[in-house]
Design a protein around this motif. Structure first.
Motif, short mmCIF file in Angstrom:
data_model
loop_
_atom_site.label_atom_id
_atom_site.label_comp_id
_atom_site.label_asym_id
_atom_site.label_seq_id
_atom_site.Cartn_x
_atom_site.Cartn_y
_atom_site.Cartn_z
N MET A 129 0.81 -1.22 0.00
CA MET A 129 0.00 0.00 0.00
C MET A 129 0.85 1.27 0.00
N THR A 130 2.08 1.17 0.52
CA THR A 130 2.96 2.33 0.57
C THR A 130 4.41 1.86 0.67
N ASP A 131 5.33 2.72 0.25
CA ASP A 131 6.75 2.45 0.46
C ASP A 131 7.23 3.05 1.77
N ASP A 132 6.35 3.78 2.44
CA ASP A 132 6.69 4.42 3.71
C ASP A 132 6.39 3.49 4.88
N ARG A 133 7.00 3.78 6.01
CA ARG A 133 6.84 2.94 7.19
C ARG A 133 5.55 3.31 7.93
N VAL A 134 4.65 2.37 8.04
CA VAL A 134 3.42 2.52 8.82
C VAL A 134 3.33 1.32 9.76
N GLU A 135 3.05 1.58 11.03
CA GLU A 135 2.92 0.49 12.00
C GLU A 135 1.57 0.58 12.69
N THR A 136 0.84 -0.50 12.67
CA THR A 136 -0.45 -0.54 13.36
C THR A 136 -0.24 -0.83 14.83
N MET A 137 -0.65 0.13 15.66
CA MET A 137 -0.51 0.01 17.10
C MET A 137 -1.89 -0.14 17.73
N VAL A 138 -1.98 -1.03 18.71
CA VAL A 138 -3.24 -1.26 19.41
C VAL A 138 -3.08 -0.82 20.86
N ILE A 139 -4.00 0.01 21.32
CA ILE A 139 -4.01 0.41 22.72
C ILE A 139 -5.10 -0.40 23.42
N THR A 140 -4.67 -1.15 24.42
CA THR A 140 -5.61 -1.98 25.19
C THR A 140 -5.55 -1.55 26.66
N ASP A 141 -6.37 -2.18 27.47
CA ASP A 141 -6.33 -1.88 28.90
C ASP A 141 -5.05 -2.41 29.55
N GLU A 142 -4.22 -3.10 28.74
CA GLU A 142 -2.93 -3.57 29.23
C GLU A 142 -1.78 -2.75 28.69
N GLY A 143 -2.09 -1.72 27.89
CA GLY A 143 -1.05 -0.86 27.36
C GLY A 143 -1.04 -0.79 25.85
N HIS A 146 2.39 -3.14 19.40
CA HIS A 146 2.26 -3.39 17.96
C HIS A 146 1.14 -4.41 17.75
N PHE A 147 0.43 -4.29 16.64
CA PHE A 147 -0.67 -5.21 16.36
C PHE A 147 -0.22 -6.66 16.39
N GLN A 148 0.98 -6.95 15.87
CA GLN A 148 1.45 -8.33 15.85
C GLN A 148 1.65 -8.87 17.27
N GLU A 149 2.11 -8.01 18.16
CA GLU A 149 2.26 -8.44 19.55
C GLU A 149 0.89 -8.72 20.16
N TYR A 150 -0.07 -7.84 19.87
CA TYR A 150 -1.43 -8.04 20.38
C TYR A 150 -2.03 -9.34 19.85
N MET A 151 -1.90 -9.57 18.54
CA MET A 151 -2.56 -10.72 17.92
C MET A 151 -1.81 -12.03 18.15
N VAL A 152 -0.48 -12.01 17.99
CA VAL A 152 0.29 -13.25 18.02
C VAL A 152 0.81 -13.56 19.42
N LYS A 153 1.53 -12.62 20.00
CA LYS A 153 2.15 -12.89 21.30
C LYS A 153 1.12 -12.97 22.42
N ARG A 154 0.16 -12.02 22.42
CA ARG A 154 -0.83 -11.96 23.49
C ARG A 154 -2.15 -12.63 23.12
N LYS A 155 -2.20 -13.17 21.90
CA LYS A 155 -3.38 -13.91 21.43
C LYS A 155 -4.68 -13.09 21.60
N ALA A 156 -4.57 -11.81 21.23
CA ALA A 156 -5.72 -10.88 21.23
C ALA A 156 -6.40 -10.77 22.58
N GLN A 157 -5.61 -10.85 23.64
CA GLN A 157 -6.16 -10.69 24.98
C GLN A 157 -6.15 -9.22 25.38
N GLY A 158 -7.08 -8.80 26.17
CA GLY A 158 -7.17 -7.42 26.62
C GLY A 158 -8.21 -6.65 25.83
N LYS A 159 -8.87 -5.72 26.49
CA LYS A 159 -9.91 -4.92 25.85
C LYS A 159 -9.27 -3.84 24.97
#
Length: 307
Positions: A129-143, A146-159
């Motif tokens: 979609m772009t040659d520029d750096r874009v990072e999807t960040m998720v803010i949860t009640d745990e902090g 990065h989206f990959q950490e939320y989805m893969v490492k934390r298995k989408a836990q947290g609100k």
């Protein structure tokens, strides 16, 4: 030419059917907001999933990675105490090594992706979609993470409280992305996460405006069936952000540019409500169990486009 907007696993499965039922040239605009740097390597998960799938080498059970890959490198890294929560197979690592080396030499991500596509014998154009750096960040009640950490490492836990596309204000879609939308005789929004996959693409300057302005028909495929995604945390993201967690909720997100929307048979009761948003609704089986189902769903999308 048909242009598509794509995320990872769901989009790749749909595209596997699409390439088999159309002779049209395909331009696949892929989300790179999920890109992440790990072990010093630039990883583009959605780009690689699409290419591996169309090349016929994806691990079909997982939906990602290379079929039959080994994990000797990660096993060795564990001896040094490395936190290897993101599973990267040995053949997959070769892709990331190659990409990172070329980026350091000054090549653009779009140029490298085209080389990758060609190396794997994929005919469809794969457009980051772009040659520029874009990072999807998720803010949860745990902090914030990065989206990959939320989805893969934390298995989408947290609100989920908020989703941020870091760097989006400075990013620009490539010329090929905008030109493919403008030149397309039909456009398909693949069954991908509407918040962090399609949402990232739509957040780039001029993309949504180009979709609104095109004379080509645009059809979307719902990634939600009976209020739940087949794969991924779309429901948790939508719910956390206060959106309707349903095919109707997805249609609302795209209503300013969609001409038609494909929903599953299980969501037949939503047909009239979605059509009230100003789009045609097609109801079919959207669960892509095998190649036959993938091809059938692609045919429905092409029918909606009139292509």
């Amino acid at each position: 030419m048909i242009a598509t907007l794509a995320g990872g696993v769901g989009a790749a499965r749909f595209l596997e059917g699409l390439v088999r039922v159309t002779r049209e040239e395909l331009s696949i605009i892929v989300n790179t907001g999920d890109d992440i740097e790990l072990l010093g390597l630039h990883i583009s998960p959605d780009v690689d999933i699409v290419i591996y799938t169309l090349a016929g080498i994806v691990d079909s059970e997982k939906g990602w990675g290379v079929k039959g890959d080994t994990f000797h490198c990660l096993d060795a890294l564990k001896r040094y105490g490395c936190d290897v929560w993101f599973m990267l197979g040995d053949q997959d690592l070769a892709t990331h090594l190659h990409r990172t080396l070329l980026l350091k030499k000054g090549k653009k991500l779009s140029e490298i992706t085209d080389e990758e596509r060609s190396a794997f014998g994929v005919e469809a154009r794969i457009l980051p979609m772009t040659d520029d750096r874009v990072e999807t960040m998720v803010i949860t009640d745990e902090g914030k993470m990065h989206f990959q950490e939320y989805m893969v490492k934390r298995k989408a836990q947290g609100k989920v409280l908020k989703v941020i596309f870091k760097g989006i204000e400075r990013a620009r879609p490539t010329d090929d992305v905008i030109n493919s939308i403008k030149r397309a005789k039909g456009i398909i929004v693949c069954p991908s996460n509407p918040i962090v996959s399609i949402g990232a693409i739509l957040s780039l300057p001029d993309v949504r405006e180009s979709l609104r302005a095109t004379k080509a028909k645009i059809v979307g495929v719902s990634p939600l069936i009976a209020g739940a995604p087949v794969k991924g945390p779309a429901d948790k993201l939508m719910g956390g952000l206060g959106m309707r967690v349903s095919a109707y909720g997805v249609a609302e997100l795209y209503q300013d540019f969609l001409d038609a929307f494909i929903i599953d048979n299980l969501d037949l009761d939503l047909k009239d409500r979605i059509e009230a948003l100003g789009m045609r609704v097609l109801v079919t089986d959207t669960i892509m169990k095998g190649l036959k189902e993938k091809m059938n769903l692609a045919r429905v999308a092409l029918e909606a486009l009139g292509v």
